[in-house]
Each structure stands twice: as C-alpha cells, then as structure tokens.
Design an enzyme around this catalytic site. Structure first.
Site, short mmCIF file in Angstrom:
data_model
loop_
_atom_site.label_atom_id
_atom_site.label_comp_id
_atom_site.label_asym_id
_atom_site.label_seq_id
_atom_site.Cartn_x
_atom_site.Cartn_y
_atom_site.Cartn_z
N ASP A 183 8.63 -8.23 -22.29
CA ASP A 183 9.79 -7.38 -22.53
C ASP A 183 10.14 -7.52 -24.01
OD1 ASP A 183 11.91 -5.67 -22.18
OD2 ASP A 183 12.73 -6.72 -20.46
N CYS A 184 10.85 -6.54 -24.54
CA CYS A 184 10.95 -6.43 -26.00
C CYS A 184 11.71 -7.60 -26.62
CB CYS A 184 11.53 -5.08 -26.37
SG CYS A 184 10.40 -3.77 -25.88
#
Length: 776
Positions: free
Chosen positions: A294-295
C-alpha cells in the site's frame, strides 16, 4: 415507463460535445510502444523483445542487461525509463474499484476520454449476490481501461478490488468491500478479477490486485489510525475470516497481484512479514504475479512504526519478506545501499523484478506496438457506450434492497401517485452516488431526475447537506409532503461521513435527519418512502417502527444511473432482488465495542458481542441476507443427499485425522471432487415476475469453535409469476462445510449439518469413510 439512463452529463458538458468527444476514436493519440519498438533497430532485436520466446527466458535476458542503479528505480510505482534498452517509464498505480478511476497518477481523464462508466459502489453490487454480473462489470471496466491505455490516458495495472472483510459497521472503507461474509467476498473477488484480466491463458487484459492483505479494516477511530495500528488476530480468525477472500482471489481468480496493508498483524508490518507474503501468498497459495505495498507502507513501518533502526534495514526486510513493488519512493532510495551493506543480495532484487517484469510481459508491454496486440483496437468509441451504461443501470437495480414494505406501500402507482414530493439531502445527488475510488462518470441520473421520469415532482432538500445541522429547510419539505400523492425521502450518508481515513462515530443518521424524516412522515398526505444512500449500515429502527413510513429502501451508493434504478424499483418496473451483504446493528452494538478489538467470536465473560452474522447473537435492525420482493418465493428441496461419506487420505491414520472422532482435518481428506449436490424448486406464488436471490446457509454441528451458521452457496433465478424453476446447487465440502479450530486448522465436523434455504431446512450427515476401504 422506460426511464432514461442519464440526464446530467460529466462536468455539465452539453450532450453534443460529449458525443463529439466519444467519436474521436480515430483521432485519439495512439500510445507509442512501451518497449521493443520495431522502429528502434538497436533494441527491438534483443532477446527480451522476442514474442516467440517463453516469458521466463525473456525476463532473465532483460534482468541480465540491467545495472543495479536501473534495477532499484524499477522497484517503485513510478518506474523509471531505461532509454538505452528502449524501455519507457511506467506508472503502476491505477485504480478500477467500480469503473476506471482517477484515484492514482496512472489515469487521466480529459480530451478523448472525458469520463468512464461508473458502476455502483462495490457494497451495492455485492448485494446482488450475482457472480455473473460481477464478472460482466469486470469485462466492461477492462475494455474501458484498455481503451484508455491505448489512448495514452491510463495504465494496465489496477490496484482493485478491495476484498477486506466489512468487520466493523463504522469502517469508512466498508463501502469498497463486498461485505462481511468471507465466501461472498472471495466469490466477488474471483469473479471481478476474471472479468478484469480476461480469459486469454497466461496473457492478461489488465492486471488486477486484491487488497489490503490482511486484517485491515480500521482507518481512523478514536485516535487510532491505520499507520499505527497493530491488529492482534488469532490464528483461528485469520484462517476462517480475514484470509479467505484473498486465498479465493489468488487460487480461484488467479489474480496477478496482492497488496499488503499499512497495519501490523501481531506485531509485524504486513509488508515485512515473510510468513504472510513469501510463505502464504506465494508459497501456499502459489501467486502467479507480484506483491505490492500500500502506498508508502515501507516508509510507514520505518518512519511511523519504527520497526527497523535504519531505512536500509526496512528496504531489506520488505524485499526479503516477498515484496516486489513499492508504491512510494522508499525502495528506490534505499535498496542499493542495503545491497552494498550486505543486508540484501542482488539476487533478492532480481527475484522481485522478475515478478513485476513477468506481469508486464503477460500484459504485452514488451511486444511492440499496442495497436497490433489483442485489444489494440479499443479506443474512445469503446468507453461510455450505451451497452456499458445500461449495465451500470442494471447493476444498480440488482443491488437495491427493499428493507421494509408496510401494507404494502410499494410499488407506487402511475394512476394514484402522479405527484411525488422528493425530499432529502441526497434527493438530487450525483457525485455522492458513485462513492469513493471513482472516476468521472459518463453521465448521471439523480433520484429527482429518475422519479421525474415517472411523475410530477415537488423538490425540497429539507437539509442543506447530509450533516443536517439545522431545521431551516424543514418547513418547505413538510409543505411539499402535504401537497403530494406520495413522498420519497432520500437520506443517508456521503463521503463527508464515511470515507478512507474517516471512520464513523456511530450508526444513526447524521444530525437532524431522523427528525426531518419523522416530521415529514407525520405531515405527508400519501405514503412516505425512505430511501437510504450509504456504504455502511444505519440504525433506522425509528423508521422501521413508524407506521407512517410505508417502505424503506437501501440503495448503497448506486453509481451513475442510481436515480433511474431507484425510480424503477419505486414504481415496480424492477422487482427488487438485492440482499444485505452486511448486518445492520442497533446503535447500542457499537457503544462499548472498540474497533481495535479484532476478535470475531463473542465472549460473554468479557461482555464482548462478537462480529458479523456468523458469530454475533444479539438484536439486529436487519440481518445479513435480508431483502424483500414484490412477490413471494417458496422453496422445496427436490433432491439432496442425507449422508455424505468423507474419503480420507489412505496414507493418514485415524488418530491424526480426527479430534475425538468429531472433526477431520481438511488436509487429511480427498477434497478434489467432494461436493454436495442439491436440486431446489423455487416457486413464485405471487402475481409479479421476479428474480430470486437464493442464499444457502449451513449450521455446523455444535462446537465451541463453529460459527452459528455460514453462507455456503448462493444463486439467482428468474421466476415468472405463478410458475416454478429448478435450481442446482453444488457445495464443495472441504471449502464450505469446514470450520476452523482454535489453532487455525481447518476441519470438517462429522455429524449433522443443517442446510437452511429460506424457510426450509435439510439435514445432511457427514461421515468419515472406513479406513479399511480407502485406497491409496
């Protein structure tokens, strides 16, 4: 009356301009080849460009040509170009949760692509319990994604779907999920992924991604956010709840990617946990693809969670755990130093890149000109087509749930209800209807516009917005209800109440919405209908118990055509068929229940109520699977076995296979073709044609670790009025009739399993085969 699909266009452009833009297909700028351009004689003849070679050989050749500096810049979402090898830069981050989205830098709307078909939010589509529909939506979304890629406006790697369990009703991102049941979520995942990725062998139409792995379902609650949260989860709950959709996504959907989450699980960041990534996703489940963070997850577990002492250790931990791609800059910044310091080997970097490069090659990105490839002919003419928009309307119709119908008050009549008061903060909603992770819709039909296609409308907002902080607009709404033949209140939530990084504080309607509904219902001349837009459940006990409120509909976030679908259901053009994909709890349920407690099962000695229909035993507003129709369906079991023999692996001994002879380990069973077949007759005893959503639950033999009941199958069948249809159901015994013990071991309880289909019950006895007759 046939309703129009849409009447309000994207960015308020006139229809003529939209049509002109959509006809620009032949003039849209074609994308240059990502790599292996035939016009570049220096690179197009290199072995990694040869389509005739096996992809693993092409990947190996390419890796051998890259320097370490080039390699590390390919480990991040905005992967750098390698000009000397003829490879362009690539943005991995695109989204397609329920249509091509402009969340993420990989997709840009405008020019020849002013919008894309925006389907209902996932929680609404899940309420259809229609796997065929989910796959069809995936096919449309991937058509539009490929078209936009060909026009240089999008990527080919989409970080969708979100298949986390909707564990707590306050979760702001619950709207993105297929609901609270693991089998429902997993079936949705596999179906949507198949639609997105296509059916072209190992080649991919687009690459999907199931996220966020695992036990991720808290964004920001009571001072705890997802970046700091350590989810303490039992092996039992991981195996029988949180991991089920991901396993089905990988094994049944053959997804090309899995995304690890921000949170820790039992003290270890998911993106740094080899047990989760390398051993489970890639090892046990055999992922054919890449694992992405995830970012900024890698940066989060270093900077925020302080999991490692140095950034190089964080980079090394992530890659060695099995992470292949970083959404964020972290791996590009620190991986080379991690190798230099001996924390990581170049072979580890090569392994990560092999997984991402393989996916790019499966997508055809190293095959030269996109126009010469499969799907190379897709362009602007293939986006927002009438057929695509019609599917968005049909998806919304199938996802709307009729919660209450007193009298009955619905459907409304063209003859008796010619004037309708349309009231509420969501009454003329457009953007609200598409929820989050959406793009720019082709066009909108608001509820007001949809109802206006059936009747004369009197419109009053009643509240300025969903916060409904005052009663300034109440009098206008009350007066409208006094004049009209029927009143439709469109209330509920929007992204200001529930969203990413915004969990809800409670389950009631916001502000003074409840007061508005009650006062309007009291004053209304005709029937009062309450329509709710929301991702999460709402405690509307007041309306359920108010005799002046004739019917209640839940529309979720119904997408670009939501208003047309709502009107079709209100007037009976569509017979409602949706079922709730999550439990609707009373407000008291959450009053003493912290979101941070991950336990699924109830615990009376600590006053813990349990979560989801499988384990919660208390009062509900509406149960999981609830949904009414304008007709009545009756079930009869035409054929079903009463005893099923569970064949044991002949190499196992009975002492290892059972616990006191009551439950057999699934890995000690010959599971391959072990299924239970049922034939069920569904009779429509009413006067209206309808599509029935049939849910099959199993209540396992009593045991301290078994759920109360669990969904084991579902099916859709259209049954004309006063006729009957037979439905075949197959239940895979090892997958769906098993339960998980406290050690996280999946077992098949022997003895009587009660199957529940609507109001009928069938008893099925599972018995182990005698070891003496088992053949190896």
């Amino acid at each position: 009356m046939k309703t129009g699909i849409a009447t309000t266009t994207m960015a308020s452009l006139p229809q003529t301009i939209i049509l002109f833009l959509l006809l620009l297909g032949a003039f849209a700028q074609a994308r240059d080849p990502f790599a292996c351009d035939s016009k570049d004689v220096k690179t197009s003849s290199l072995p990694f460009c040869k389509v005739s070679m096996p992809i693993p050989n092409r990947v190996t050749d390419l890796l051998g040509r890259l320097t370490m500096q080039e390699k590390v810049r390919l480990l991040v979402n905005n992967a750098a170009a390698v000009p000397r090898l003829g490879i362009k830069g690539y943005e991995w981050w695109s989204e397609a949760l329920h249509g091509v989205s402009n969340v993420g830098p990989g997709t840009k709307f405008g020019g020849a692509f002013p919008g894309a078909t925006s389907f209902p939010q996932v929680i609404t589509t899940a309420a259809s319990f229609n796997a065929t529909l989910w796959e069809a939506i995936g096919r449309v979304v991937s058509d539009e994604a490929r078209a936009m890629y060909n026009g240089g406006a999008a990527g080919l790697t989409y970080w969708s779907p979100n298949v986390n369990i909707f564990r707590d009703p306050r979760w702001g991102r619950g709207q993105e999920t297929p609901g609270e049941d693991p089998v429902l979520a997993g079936t949705y995942a596999a179906s949507y992924v198949k639609g997105l990725q296509g059916n072209n062998g190992d080649r991919l139409k687009v690459a999907a991604c199931c996220k966020h792995f695992t036990a991720y379902d808290l964004d920001n609650w009571n001072g705890v956010d997802r970046f700091h949260f350590n989810a303490k989860v039992s092996k039992q709950d991981i195996e029988d709840t949180f991991d089920v959709p991901f396993k089905m996504c990988v094994q049944d959907g053959n997804v090309a990617s899995v995304m690890c989450s921000y949170n820790q699980v039992n003290g270890v960041p998911t993106c740094a946990d080899p047990n989760l990534l390398k051993r489970t996703i890639r090892g046990q489940w055999n992922l054919n693809g890449y694992i992405v963070s995830d970012c900024d997850s890698v940066g989060v577990f270093y900077n925020t969670q302080h999991y490692t002492s140095t950034p190089e250790e964080a980079a090394a931990d992530a890659i060695k755990a099995g992470l292949d791609l970083d959404c964020g800059p972290f791996l590009a910044q620190y991986t080379e130093n991690a190798v230099t310091r001996g924390l990581l080997k170049e072979a580890d970097v090569n392994s990560a890149l092999a997984n991402t490069l393989t996916v790019q090659m499966r997508l055809g990105m190293f095959d030269g000109e996109p126009s010469a490839q499969p799907f190379g002919n897709l362009g602007p003419k293939d986006v927002c087509t009438p057929a695509h928009q019609e599917l968005a309307l049909e998806a919304a119709r199938q996802g709307i749930v009729l919660l209450n119908n007193r009298g009955p008050s619905l459907p409304l009549s063209h003859l008796r209800h010619r004037t309708v008061a349309v009231i509420g903060p969501n009454s003329n909603a457009t953007v609200t209807m598409i929820g989050n992770y959406a793009g720019v819709a082709c066009a909108y039909t608001s509820p007001l516009q949809g109802i206006g296609n059936y009747a004369k409308t009197i419109h009053q907002m009643g509240c300025e917005d969903v916060a409904c902080n005052d009663d300034k607009l109440f009098s206008g709404a009350i007066n409208a209800a006094r004049q009209a033949d029927a009143t439709v209140l469109v209330m509920g939530l929007d992204q200001s109440i529930e969203a990413e990084f915004r969990d809800r504080t409670g389950l009631l309607l916001p502000g003074r919405q409840q007061e508005l509904v009650s006062k309007v219902a009291m004053a209304a001349k005709g029937p009062t209908i309450l329509v709710l837009m929301s991702g999460g459940p709402i405690d509307v006990s007041f309306a359920k118990n108010d005799p002046r409120i004739g019917a209640i509909l839940w529309a979720g976030y119904p997408g670009q055509a939501g208003g047309a679908a709502i009107a079709d259901v209100l007037y009976g053009t569509t017979n409602p068929e949706g079922k709730l994909p999550m439990t609707w709890y009373p407000q008291e349920y959450v009053s003493n229940l912290p979101m941070t407690d991950m336990a699924m099962r109830s615990s009376p000695n600590r006053n813990y109520p349990g979560r989801t229909y499988k384990f919660y035993k208390g009062p509900v507003v509406y149960p999981f699977g609830h949904g009414l129709s304008y007709t009545n369906f009756v079930h009869t079991i035409a054929s079903a076995p009463k005893v099923v023999t569970v064949p044991l692996d002949g190499h196992r001994h009975s002492g290892n296979a059972t616990i006191s002879g009551k439950a057999i380990k699934v890995n000690h069973v010959r599971c391959n073709k072990l299924s239970v077949g049922l034939q069920v007759d569904v009779k429509n005893t009413g006067s209206k044609d309808g599509t029935h959503t049939m849910l099959v639950f199993s209540k396992p033999p009593a045991g301290h670790w078994a759920p109360q009941k669990q969904l084991v199958a579902f099916a859709k069948v259209h049954v004309p009025a006063r006729s009957q249809r037979r439905v075949g159901i197959n239940i895979h015994v090892c997958k769906f009739l098993s339960v998980v013990d406290r050690s996280g071991v999946r077992r098949i309880p022997t003895g009587v399993h009660n199957l529940h289909i609507g109001g009928i019950k069938h008893s099925l006895s599972l018995q182990p085969a005698t070891l003496g007759v088992i053949k190896s």
